[in-house]
Each structure stands twice: as C-alpha cells, then as structure tokens.
Design a protein around this motif. Structure first.
Motif, short mmCIF file in Angstrom:
data_model
loop_
_atom_site.label_atom_id
_atom_site.label_comp_id
_atom_site.label_asym_id
_atom_site.label_seq_id
_atom_site.Cartn_x
_atom_site.Cartn_y
_atom_site.Cartn_z
N VAL A 7 0.85 -1.19 0.00
CA VAL A 7 0.00 0.00 0.00
C VAL A 7 0.89 1.23 0.00
O VAL A 7 1.76 1.39 0.86
CB VAL A 7 -0.93 0.02 1.24
CG1 VAL A 7 -1.73 1.32 1.28
CG2 VAL A 7 -1.85 -1.19 1.23
N VAL A 8 0.67 2.11 -0.97
CA VAL A 8 1.42 3.35 -1.06
C VAL A 8 0.58 4.46 -0.45
O VAL A 8 -0.59 4.64 -0.82
CB VAL A 8 1.78 3.69 -2.52
CG1 VAL A 8 2.55 5.01 -2.60
CG2 VAL A 8 2.58 2.57 -3.15
N ALA A 9 1.15 5.20 0.49
CA ALA A 9 0.43 6.32 1.09
C ALA A 9 0.13 7.37 0.02
O ALA A 9 1.02 7.73 -0.75
CB ALA A 9 1.27 6.93 2.21
N PRO A 10 -1.09 7.86 -0.08
CA PRO A 10 -1.44 8.83 -1.13
C PRO A 10 -0.58 10.07 -1.13
O PRO A 10 -0.33 10.66 -2.19
CB PRO A 10 -2.91 9.16 -0.81
CG PRO A 10 -3.43 7.94 -0.13
CD PRO A 10 -2.28 7.44 0.69
N SER A 11 -0.08 10.50 0.02
CA SER A 11 0.76 11.70 0.07
C SER A 11 2.12 11.46 -0.54
O SER A 11 2.84 12.41 -0.85
CB SER A 11 0.94 12.14 1.53
OG SER A 11 1.68 11.16 2.25
N GLY A 12 2.51 10.20 -0.71
CA GLY A 12 3.83 9.89 -1.25
C GLY A 12 4.93 9.94 -0.21
O GLY A 12 6.12 9.83 -0.55
N GLY A 13 4.56 10.10 1.05
CA GLY A 13 5.57 10.18 2.11
C GLY A 13 4.92 10.02 3.47
O GLY A 13 3.89 9.35 3.61
#
Length: 522
Positions: free
Chosen positions: A223-229
């Motif tokens: 899962v990639v955090a939508p904020s990118g960080g």
C-alpha cells in the motif's frame, strides 16, 4: 532466483489476492498487476528500444507506478537505478550520466525540473509516469511470460550511496543478492504470508522499496500512502483501515509516530494503530531511550535491522519479541545492540591490519554473505578496497559480545581520538539522550591543539524544555569516563540530515569551525 521469475511464481500462487493499492482504494490483484507489468516491459523493450542490461532511473516520489516500474524493469531484464526524489537535479544528473541510464522515469515537479537537465545528456529519454506515453503503454499488448532461468547475476538494482565522503558510488546488486535478502527477511526479521500488508511511507528508492520484494514473494499486499511520504494522520488512518500492516521507518519517522500518538491521548496504546503488526526500523542509529519510548507507545511491535547499501538491509537484526523482552527486563545491553547476524551472514571484527580481534574487542565490522554486492559500478579501485578477498569492509566500528550480539560504535571516520584514546560518539549520545529535555543529539570530534580532538555535542532541546551545559556535564560524569564528556555544547533548533534521516556530521564540523568556540581544558 531472478526476480521476474519469482514474481511470476507469485502470480500463479496468489493471482486473485490483492497486490498493490493506493491508500485505502481498491487494490490490483496479482493477476491484474502482472498484465500491467508485462505491458510496461514490452513498451520498454520494443517502443523505447532498450536492450537487456540497460539502466532505467526512477526519480519519483512514492507512488503505485514505482512498484509497477520496478517489476517491469526486471521482467524486461533491465536494471533499476533508484534515486531519492529530494535530490537536486544536478545531483540526479550525476547519477544519470555515471550509470549511463537510457531512460529516466519521473513525474510532477521533479519531472519538470529535470527537463532541462536531460536535454544535456545524449541518448537519455525522460518519461512522465503520469503522462500519455505511460498510459498508452499500459493499454498496449503485454510481453510474453518467459521465465528467466539464467540471470541470477544480472544487476537488478544500481543504488548510489549518499556520497557524504565524496562522489556517490553505484552499488551493483544482483537478482540473487536481492532474493537472498528477501529470504533473510522472512527468517530473521518478520515471517509474512498473503495476509500481510506493507505500507510505503519511507522512500521506495531505499529500504522501503527493497522490502517490497519479500512481500511480493509471499503474496502480501503493498500500500502506497497517497501523500507519497509521511503524513502522520494519513498513516494512522491506514493503520486503522488495514490489519497485519507493517512499515519500514527510519528512527526519525518512528519518533514522529510516537509524538503523534501522544497527541491522540488514547487510553490504551493499541488503540492508536490497531492494524499495526510491526515497525521495521533501520537506516540510522536507534538509541536506547527512543526504543523504550516506541515500545511504550506501540507495544511489542518494534524490530530493528542493520545493513548497508552494499549488503541491502542484511547484516544483523533484532526481532520485535527480543526488543520487547529487553525493555521489560531492563536489558539495555541488548537494546544498545543491532542484534544477531542474519541467517546467511558471517561477521568478523578486524583490526587495522585486517586481522581478527579477540572476542569482545572493537574493530571494523566485515561481512561475508550471498547478499554482498557484486561491486561498485565502473569503479574497480573502490571495489577492490571495499571487497578484499570477497569480504565487505563496512567502515563501521563495532564488537560482538559474549551473547553474539553485534554492537556498533560508530563509522570509522567518526571515531574521536582525544589524547590518543578512542572515543565513540554513540556512547556519549546515548547518555545525553537520557536527559528529559534533550530531543536529539549528535556528537563529533573537532580539532584541539592540545588533545588532537575534543568531544563536541550538538543538542536539540524538546520544545519549551530547558537544559544547560552544567546539567549535561553532570549526567555524563555520572555515567561515563570523565575524558569522554563533551568539552563543547552547541544548542541548535535541528540537526542537518540527508534524505534518509542520517545526521550529516560533516555539516556539523563545518558549523563548529564557523562559530570558532574556545577550547576548554580537558
């Protein structure tokens, strides 16, 4: 053990299982992800005219496209060159030129800033992973499945070191290196299966991206955090949405998570992140008091890994159960260590002449393992210096204690020699961090006409907290030999760090030289 073959194995085993998601949105299954990966692989080879072994640089924030690109690069028998998206375009240009990359994948503001740079590099194509060519590639035909059976030693990941001591060097990691890293992860760090989730908040260009491999091999969900960080409310929301979720996090990220949890003022520690299985910590020193604070906040869910780019995430490890037990029993010696050698790792502690030191003595940590790099890209001199007789000279100073635990003292270049005696900064830092007013500290050696070098501490106070030199001196004198106590204290609002959270001690030395403090008597 080619990674594309291992991914195809997972597609057969876990085809309908969720594989990749952005935040809490619906996930792609392994079968759906496979079609996208093979479509991108065909595009790279046929449309962009890349040949096996060509380098593809990934210069982007965390995103689902990052994971797709990695798998596509490996399926096409190409080499991934990850760079931190926070680097300056000039720094990225050096990596692009030195690696001889044929393609650079990017997006957003970084893509725009690289346009002028790429024009100066002949034969390099810049591709926006949010652009039309990427979308067209995904809609195109897929490359056939042709499992690679002879590519174990192909370079899969060309990782450029941070370059704090000069120009970055390209670390060549093979498919076999990374596959063995994944096996060590499952054996020594965290045993996972298809119900596990890996959250990406740390840069996928570093440890977070490498840890995608064991999850893909075992059918886990990424899962990639939508904020990118790192965005604390976002991360805690994901840890409420998912179950059996883990994340790789530098100690600075763990500290921010602890502080955010405190602001929630929940009655029980497991209420703040009910879906959290484990925080996988590494990449910088994790101090004893910070470990205790993390365990107090999140419970027995903190693990620690020690590795280097040259042997990715794989030298030693200490699991969450061991850390929790050490906190409970007051075993600070275990907490101050970086754990036991991982399964495939042999560690030797050597003196300056390359000879083994007696048990418990301090020397340079050297490593033999199938995870150790092939060498440095186009740099045979550095390779020969770092891999004499195939053993990796880490440049770290440490010892192995009677229990077999590895203790790191410092980087060899950071050891302070004062009056002919070695002083290890981490030992002093651990003591200073016991003071409740101290949030962060970094200790360096500075030139001293009488003693050669003197110990200097850069201290960050907690907000609204107060502490002076006298209090810190008293703490040191009560805890360590008098000659180890700092002779200078510099109070600063923050410590300079590189994109992965490591303190830039060279910058601190420059700062100290600029303020030219007087030298005190020893």
């Amino acid at each position: 053990m080619h990674l594309s073959r291992l991914f195809q194995r997972s597609v057969h085993m876990f085809g309908d299982r969720p594989a990749l998601a952005l935040g809490s949105a619906a996930a792609l299954s392994y079968a759906e992800l496979d079609l996208r990966v093979r479509a991108l692989a065909r595009w790279l080879r046929e449309d962009l005219k890349l040949e096996p072994g060509d380098r593809v640089t990934l210069a982007m924030k965390n995103c689902t496209e990052y994971a797709e690109a990695l798998l596509a690069i490996w399926h096409a028998r190409l080499c991934a060159v990850p760079v931190n998206n926070k680097l300056h375009p000039i720094e990225i240009a050096y990596v692009l030129e030195n690696s001889g990359s044929r393609v650079c994948l990017s997006h957003g503001e970084l893509h725009e800033s690289l346009c002028a740079t790429v024009k100066l590099i002949p034969g390099l194509q810049l591709v926006d992973v949010c652009g039309e060519s990427w979308r067209s590639a995904l809609a195109g035909p897929a490359m056939a499945v042709d499992p690679v059976r002879d590519g174990d030693d192909e370079v899969a990941w060309l990782f450029y070191t941070s370059g704090t001591t000069g120009r970055p060097k390209g670390v060549m990691l093979s498919h076999a290196n990374l596959a063995m890293m994944a096996l060590n992860f499952s054996a020594d760090v965290l045993a996972i299966d298809e119900d596990d989730v890996l959250l990406h908040v740390a840069p996928m260009s570093h440890g977070g991206g490498i840890y995608s491999i064991p999850y893909f091999l075992r059918g886990g969900l990424q899962v990639v955090a939508p904020s990118g960080g790192l965005d604390e409310p976002e991360l805690f929301g994901l840890l409420n949405h998912y179950r059996r979720a883990s994340l790789f996090a530098a100690p600075t990220i763990v500290g921010r998570m602890v502080q955010h949890a405190k602001t929630l003022q929940l009655a029980a520690r497991n209420e703040c992140c009910p879906g959290l299985r484990c925080i996988l910590t590494g990449g910088a020193p994790f101090y004893v008091e910070d470990i205790k604070a993390a365990v107090a906040c999140f419970g027995p869910r903190i693990a620690q890994v020690y590795g280097q780019g040259e042997t990715p995430m794989t030298i030693s490890a200490i699991g969450a159960d061991h850390i929790a037990a050490a906190v409970t029993t007051g075993d600070d010696e275990m907490l101050a260590s970086v754990g036991y050698p991982q399964t495939t790792v042999d560690i030797d502690i050597l003196d300056g002449d390359g000879q083994p030191v007696p048990p418990g003595a301090t020397g340079e940590v050297t490593v033999r393992s199938p995870t150790v790099m092939l060498g440095y890209w186009d740099n045979p001199k550095a390779t020969a210096q770092t891999l004499p007789n195939g053993a990796l000279r880490t440049g770290d100073v440490g010892l192995v204690d009677a229990r077999g635990l590895l203790h790191l003292k410092d980087r060899s270049k950071d050891v302070i020699i004062s009056g002919g005696t070695n002083i290890y900064p981490r030992e002093v830092e651990e003591v200073l961090l016991r003071h409740l007013a101290v949030e962060e500290v970094s200790v360096i050696g500075v030139p001293d006409t009488e003693w050669g070098e003197s110990v200097t501490a850069f201290v960050v106070r907690h907000a609204d907290a107060s502490v002076d030199e006298a209090a810190l001196n008293a703490l040191c004198i009560a805890s360590i030999a008098r000659f180890k106590r700092p002779k200078h204290y510099v109070f600063v609002p923050q410590l300079p760090k590189n994109p992965t959270g490591k303190v830039l001690k060279d910058v601190l030395r420059e700062t100290f030289a600029a303020i030219a403090l007087p030298t005190h008597a020893q």
